[in-house]
Design an enzyme around this catalytic site. Structure first.
Site, PDB file in Angstrom:
ATOM      1  N   GLU A 235       0.886  -1.169   0.000  1.00 21.75           N
ATOM      2  CA  GLU A 235       0.000   0.000   0.000  1.00 21.75           C
ATOM      3  C   GLU A 235       0.914   1.206   0.000  1.00 21.75           C
ATOM      4  O   GLU A 235       1.567   1.494   0.993  1.00 21.75           O
ATOM      5  CB  GLU A 235      -0.920  -0.038   1.226  1.00 21.75           C
ATOM      6  CG  GLU A 235      -2.060   0.959   1.160  1.00 21.75           C
ATOM      7  CD  GLU A 235      -1.706   2.296   1.785  1.00 21.75           C
ATOM      8  OE1 GLU A 235      -1.333   3.215   1.010  1.00 21.75           O
ATOM      9  OE2 GLU A 235      -1.791   2.422   3.008  1.00 21.75           O
ATOM     10  N   CYS A 269      -1.707   8.912   2.859  1.00 19.55           N
ATOM     11  CA  CYS A 269      -1.405   8.352   1.540  1.00 19.55           C
ATOM     12  C   CYS A 269      -2.518   8.589   0.535  1.00 19.55           C
ATOM     13  O   CYS A 269      -2.270   8.572  -0.680  1.00 19.55           O
ATOM     14  CB  CYS A 269      -1.115   6.863   1.659  1.00 19.55           C
ATOM     15  SG  CYS A 269      -2.480   5.908   2.349  1.00 19.55           S
TER      16      CYS A 269
END
Length: 520
Positions: A235, A269
């Site tokens: 990720e 993110c």
């Protein structure tokens, strides 16, 4: 020459010492991994009851230590109580409840359609834990993402070793406390450390690795994993665009974009990395964004309790470099580098209009409270711009025009999309969360995370009541096989019809078996 030679010998000796230290760490971690794997092989983690107990223990830890969690968030990231609870705990608790309520159905064998060729009998899929999972968690949401990845490994019936980020040291201690005080340390361990410790861990053979972070380290993780053919979940992130169409609800869009962008001082993110809108609409957008900043944080955000701080001086300097007007050529319409303070790791909420699209501000992930706005004439050109760049982890579109929404969603590639909001798509445990291309691979959350860390084992059960001769060598096999081929390849017969014929065949076989058993 003599001095240079001595420096060379000194460097070689230092390298040898470093290698020796890594070897020592590797041996120690190898012994730990051997213990954990032996405990996993005992079958202790197989039961749904064990998994549910561990997940409930994580919930208990959060409930009993919420004040400590808020303290470590303040210490590491300057986050207020609201951000600590909202950003770290609430989504985790929702995910844990979802896992607890569903794990028993997830672990149950899944019956599958059994074709006519292999009747009588039945087929099923069994989800089996992969083994020992290594979790390398990040510093930006150090409790949330550590627990989510740890819980994902546990719900899949795996053992787990977690290495929290050393960049958020107080949060890393919190995770270690969670593991040692609340979880079953036969199967769950926590390792502290930095680069050397991570390097030593990656030398070992794991059954799955979950890494959250940046692309540079992800390549190191993948290279290490490849030596053992270990599957990985990455990720990563990237530059998540936010498309604003003139049909949007402007005030709501401004609040949701800035509320998401500035959470954790932009260190997310999936934060909206930049805005794309039209040249005509930007004149309406900018004043509303500036008004919203004042509404959220007052005239001086440095005094606002709700606005966090950058994790450390290195990242502060990196963001300052991106903000430098000489590097991007855009117009700073709010905030700016002159209002930053390195000592307190403060960078103000900053909006930059029309920076160069080739500048570092528009090519590197910002990971901070800086929001560029670029103007593009049409939705089609906006889509072309997004598609010309690396695929982002998230994409946002604000519009009331359904045709615009569909055009953007259907013609762009990203890990996920949220329409008329930002970030909130990751709060739905029914949706997978993961990247595509340079923004990551694999996914987790809910059932998708369970599937990620388990193996789908195919199991077919065959009856011995019937043993047709056509499967064995004889002179008629060729003719019989040709008839079956003609049947299966026949045009105009729908799958439903073929299935009906198969069901009829199964029924006939069942009838023959019943007659046979009644005569015995």
């Amino acid at each position: 020459m003599g001095a240079a030679h001595e420096r060379g010998l000194g460097a070689a000796a230092s390298q040898q010492n470093a290698d020796a230290d890594l070897d020592t760490l590797e041996r120690g971690y190898g012994e730990m991994l051997g213990e954990v794997r032996a405990n996993f092989n005992s079958g202790k983690a197989k039961s749904a009851a064990w998994r549910i107990n561990q997940l409930k223990q994580i919930k208990r830890c959060i409930a009993e230590n919420k004040d400590e969690m808020c303290r470590v968030m303040k210490e590491d990231l300057g986050r207020c109580k609201y951000e600590a609870i909202f950003g770290e705990a609430l989504t985790v608790l929702t995910e844990l409840d979802f896992m607890i309520n569903n794990v028993e159905s997830w672990v149950a064998p899944e019956r599958q359609w059994h074709t006519l060729l292999v009747q009588p009998g039945y087929s099923e899929i069994r989800r089996e834990a992969k083994g020992v999972v290594l979790v390398l968690s990040p510093w930006n949401f150090p409790v949330n993402l550590s627990i989510l990845c740890l819980a994902t490994a546990i719900v899949g019936g795996n053992a787990c070793v977690i290495k929290p980020s050393e960049v958020a040291p107080e949060s890393a201690k919190f995770i270690e406390m969670l593991v040692n005080k609340y979880l079953d340390t036969d199967l769950v361990r926590c390792v502290q450390g930095a680069v050397d410790e991570t390097t030593a861990l990656l030398r070992l053979r794991w059954d799955h690795i979950i890494y959250t972070g940046n692309g540079a380290v992800a390549r190191i993780v993948m290279t290490a994993a490849a030596k053992h053919l270990t599957p990985v979940t990455l990720e990563l992130g990237g530059k998540s665009p936010c498309v604003i169409d003139p049909s949007c609800s402007l005030k709501t869009a401004a609040r949701r974009i800035l509320g998401s962008k500035l959470l954790n001082a932009g260190q997310i993110c999936i934060a909206p990395d930049y805005i794309i809108t039209t040249p005509g609409y930007v004149e309406k957008l900018v004043p509303v964004l500036k008004e919203t900043l004042v509404e959220f944080y007052g005239e001086d955000p440095s005094q606002a309790e709700a606005f966090g701080r950058i994790i450390n001086e290195r990242h502060h300097d990196r963001i300052m470099r991106l903000m430098d007007p000489s590097s991007h050529g855009g117009e700073i319409i709010a905030g700016g580098p002159d209002k930053a303070d390195r000592a307190s790791k403060y960078i103000p909420p900053t909006i930059v209009l029309n920076p160069s699209t080739d500048s570092p501000l528009m090519t590197e992930e910002i990971f901070g409270p800086v929001l560029p706005i670029i103007t593009i004439d049409s939705i089609d050109e906006s889509i072309d711009f997004i598609q010309s760049r690396e695929h982002p982890l998230a994409l946002y579109v604000f519009a009331e025009n359904k045709d615009v929404i569909e055009k953007v969603v259907a013609n762009t590639q990203s890990g996920g999309v949220c329409v008329n909001d930002c970030i909130y798509h990751i709060t739905n445990p029914y949706l997978p969360f993961g990247g595509v291309g340079s923004s990551g691979m694999g996914c987790y959350h809910g059932k998708y995370g369970f599937d990620e860390v388990t193996h789908a084992k195919s199991v077919m059960h065959r009856s011995t009541m019937i043993d047709p001769s056509m499967r064995y060598p004889n002179k008629y096999n060729g003719e019989q096989a040709e008839k079956i081929l003609d049947f299966l390849a026949k045009e105009g017969m729908s799958p439903a019809t073929k299935k009906l014929i198969a069901v009829a065949g199964v029924s006939a076989i069942g009838f023959l078996l019943m007659r046979r058993s009644s005569r015995m």
